[in-house]
Design a protein around this motif. Structure first.
Motif, PDB file in Angstrom:
ATOM      1  N   PRO A  78      79.620 -70.971   4.922  1.00 37.76           N
ATOM      2  CA  PRO A  78      80.214 -70.793   3.267  1.00 37.76           C
ATOM      3  C   PRO A  78      78.933 -70.168   2.468  1.00 37.76           C
ATOM      4  O   PRO A  78      79.463 -69.875   1.693  1.00 37.76           O
ATOM      5  CB  PRO A  78      81.473 -71.859   3.272  1.00 37.76           C
ATOM      6  CG  PRO A  78      81.219 -72.764   4.907  1.00 37.76           C
ATOM      7  CD  PRO A  78      80.036 -71.945   5.514  1.00 37.76           C
ATOM      8  N   ILE A  81      77.805 -66.593   2.294  1.00 32.66           N
ATOM      9  CA  ILE A  81      78.738 -65.771   1.781  1.00 32.66           C
ATOM     10  C   ILE A  81      78.026 -65.372   0.428  1.00 32.66           C
ATOM     11  O   ILE A  81      77.519 -64.798   0.217  1.00 32.66           O
ATOM     12  CB  ILE A  81      79.878 -66.256   2.172  1.00 32.66           C
ATOM     13  CG1 ILE A  81      79.923 -65.874   3.953  1.00 32.66           C
ATOM     14  CG2 ILE A  81      80.785 -64.965   1.421  1.00 32.66           C
ATOM     15  CD1 ILE A  81      81.771 -66.117   3.787  1.00 32.66           C
ATOM     16  N   THR A  82      77.929 -66.353  -0.233  1.00 36.65           N
ATOM     17  CA  THR A  82      77.868 -66.229  -1.634  1.00 36.65           C
ATOM     18  C   THR A  82      76.434 -66.159  -1.938  1.00 36.65           C
ATOM     19  O   THR A  82      75.988 -65.040  -3.273  1.00 36.65           O
ATOM     20  CB  THR A  82      78.094 -67.762  -2.934  1.00 36.65           C
ATOM     21  OG1 THR A  82      77.838 -68.943  -1.882  1.00 36.65           O
ATOM     22  CG2 THR A  82      79.324 -67.670  -2.739  1.00 36.65           C
ATOM     23  N   ARG A  85      75.632 -62.823  -1.231  1.00 40.38           N
ATOM     24  CA  ARG A  85      76.166 -61.699  -3.025  1.00 40.38           C
ATOM     25  C   ARG A  85      75.052 -62.001  -4.048  1.00 40.38           C
ATOM     26  O   ARG A  85      75.422 -60.745  -4.551  1.00 40.38           O
ATOM     27  CB  ARG A  85      77.815 -62.854  -2.820  1.00 40.38           C
ATOM     28  CG  ARG A  85      79.322 -62.313  -1.750  1.00 40.38           C
ATOM     29  CD  ARG A  85      80.343 -63.313  -2.307  1.00 40.38           C
ATOM     30  NE  ARG A  85      81.039 -61.962  -3.645  1.00 40.38           N
ATOM     31  CZ  ARG A  85      81.659 -62.448  -4.712  1.00 40.38           C
ATOM     32  NH1 ARG A  85      82.138 -63.864  -4.351  1.00 40.38           N
ATOM     33  NH2 ARG A  85      82.111 -62.515  -5.543  1.00 40.38           N
ATOM     34  N   GLN A 102      84.497 -73.747  -1.500  1.00 39.60           N
ATOM     35  CA  GLN A 102      83.127 -74.023  -1.373  1.00 39.60           C
ATOM     36  C   GLN A 102      82.867 -75.724  -0.745  1.00 39.60           C
ATOM     37  O   GLN A 102      82.104 -75.793   0.109  1.00 39.60           O
ATOM     38  CB  GLN A 102      82.753 -73.171  -1.738  1.00 39.60           C
ATOM     39  CG  GLN A 102      80.690 -72.987  -0.985  1.00 39.60           C
ATOM     40  CD  GLN A 102      80.106 -72.002  -2.054  1.00 39.60           C
ATOM     41  OE1 GLN A 102      79.853 -71.913  -3.404  1.00 39.60           O
ATOM     42  NE2 GLN A 102      79.690 -70.683  -1.342  1.00 39.60           N
ATOM     43  N   TYR A 180      75.969 -71.598  -4.989  1.00 39.58           N
ATOM     44  CA  TYR A 180      77.156 -71.785  -4.099  1.00 39.58           C
ATOM     45  C   TYR A 180      77.436 -72.641  -4.789  1.00 39.58           C
ATOM     46  O   TYR A 180      76.738 -73.363  -5.971  1.00 39.58           O
ATOM     47  CB  TYR A 180      76.842 -72.055  -3.167  1.00 39.58           C
ATOM     48  CG  TYR A 180      75.290 -72.876  -2.180  1.00 39.58           C
ATOM     49  CD1 TYR A 180      75.284 -74.509  -2.765  1.00 39.58           C
ATOM     50  CD2 TYR A 180      74.360 -72.400  -1.846  1.00 39.58           C
ATOM     51  CE1 TYR A 180      74.112 -74.659  -2.713  1.00 39.58           C
ATOM     52  CE2 TYR A 180      73.191 -72.846  -1.619  1.00 39.58           C
ATOM     53  CZ  TYR A 180      72.984 -73.526  -2.151  1.00 39.58           C
ATOM     54  OH  TYR A 180      71.443 -74.925  -1.958  1.00 39.58           O
TER      55      TYR A 180
END
Length: 317
Positions: A78, A81-82, A85, A102, A180
């Motif tokens: 998780p 992912i950010t 990005r 998250q 994050y």
């Protein structure tokens, strides 16, 4: 008013931060992060596959190792992912609800990993101090119960401070200091009393990480006491070698975790690069290094990997 504020908070948008001052190099910086993520995922998936398919590894030690690999992936994916990005300039925005999810994964599985390491320490204690009762004490049913208890013990205490965050007003900047969401970072942005979150966070660290680390320490005291009774030097070294991988895994989790806590608490006004560096080490290093250490240090895992890569060749056990 609290309900309206909570509704507004859940729909609020926050902004993630990459590496300040190096925005034009984010695409290049993402390359080593991508490699580390790939190594971590492949390594942990390999461990899970080998433990599942190789009947010779259907023992308590390897079941706990599989739990450790699963926990590492649930904690890191998780986050990645950010992170990607932001580094790939896809989007820096994140809704508060996604932020809470998250945070739940990061903090829950961070505590769960600590609990799994405690279970692995107990496993080594039983294997060395009570070898004849090893199989009867650590049965598959008990191991499943330990895994479920480790997750529930970590998940439920994380929920109250996350709910409390939703009740707080965020009238300051919505800019997070990481790529994050972390509980400590969200508290910094609230413009209300966060004493509950601070006290509850300290309580969780003491009750979970503190108890786990104390349990690991006590387990190794008994292990050393038992090992020193072994007459031969070779026997002592062989017994201690079975603990080497676990000791490395403990250090890999606790040293960055302690370092990150110290930086957040005592170096709040230091360079943001230090905070980002420590946070990324805390979440990236364990998933990458744990599979490597266990593959190098554990003969059965190493042979399982060779058997997976070269199935037609006979590999002596």
């Amino acid at each position: 008013m609290a309900f309206l504020n909570s509704s507004n908070t859940w729909s609020s948008t926050f902004y993630l931060t990459g590496i300040p001052g190096y925005e034009e190099y984010h695409h290049w910086i993402s390359i080593p992060f991508c490699l580390l993520c790939l190594i971590g995922v492949m390594g942990n998936c390999t461990i899970l596959h080998i433990v599942r398919t190789d009947s010779r590894l259907h023992e308590p030690m390897y079941y706990f190792l599989a739990m450790l690999s699963l926990t590492d992936m649930c904690m890191s994916i998780p986050t990645m992912i950010t992170l990607f990005r932001v580094l790939w300039s896809i989007s820096r925005e994140i809704n508060f609800s996604a932020c809470v999810v998250q945070m739940f994964f990061i903090h829950t599985f961070s505590f769960t990993e600590s609990s799994v390491l405690l279970a692995m320490a107990v496993d080594r204690y039983v294997a060395i101090c009570h070898p004849l009762r090893y199989a009867t004490i650590l049965t598959p049913r008990l191991i499943i119960k330990i895994g479920i208890a480790a997750f529930l013990r970590s998940a439920f205490p994380v929920i109250p401070p996350l709910i409390r965050l939703a009740l707080l007003p965020y009238c300051r900047s919505h800019l997070l200091s990481q790529s994050y969401c972390l509980h400590q970072d969200m508290m910094r942005l609230a413009c209300a009393d966060v004493k509950f979150n601070v006290i509850f966070g300290l309580f969780l660290m003491t009750a979970l990480w503190g108890v786990d680390s104390l349990g690991i320490f006590v387990s190794y005291v008994f292990i050393l006491h038992s090992v020193l009774k072994i007459s031969s030097r070779e026997g002592r070294l062989k017994a201690l070698s079975t603990c080497a991988s676990h000791i490395c895994a403990v250090l890999i989790l606790y040293v960055p975790m302690i370092g990150l806590s110290i930086v957040h608490r005592y170096f709040k006004h230091s360079s943001p690069l230090i905070h980002i560096f420590m946070a990324n080490i805390y979440l990236l290093v364990p998933p990458v290094l744990n599979p490597i250490i266990y593959s190098v240090k554990t003969k059965q895992i190493r042979q399982g990997i060779l058997h997976m890569l070269f199935p037609k060749k006979s590999i002596p056990m």
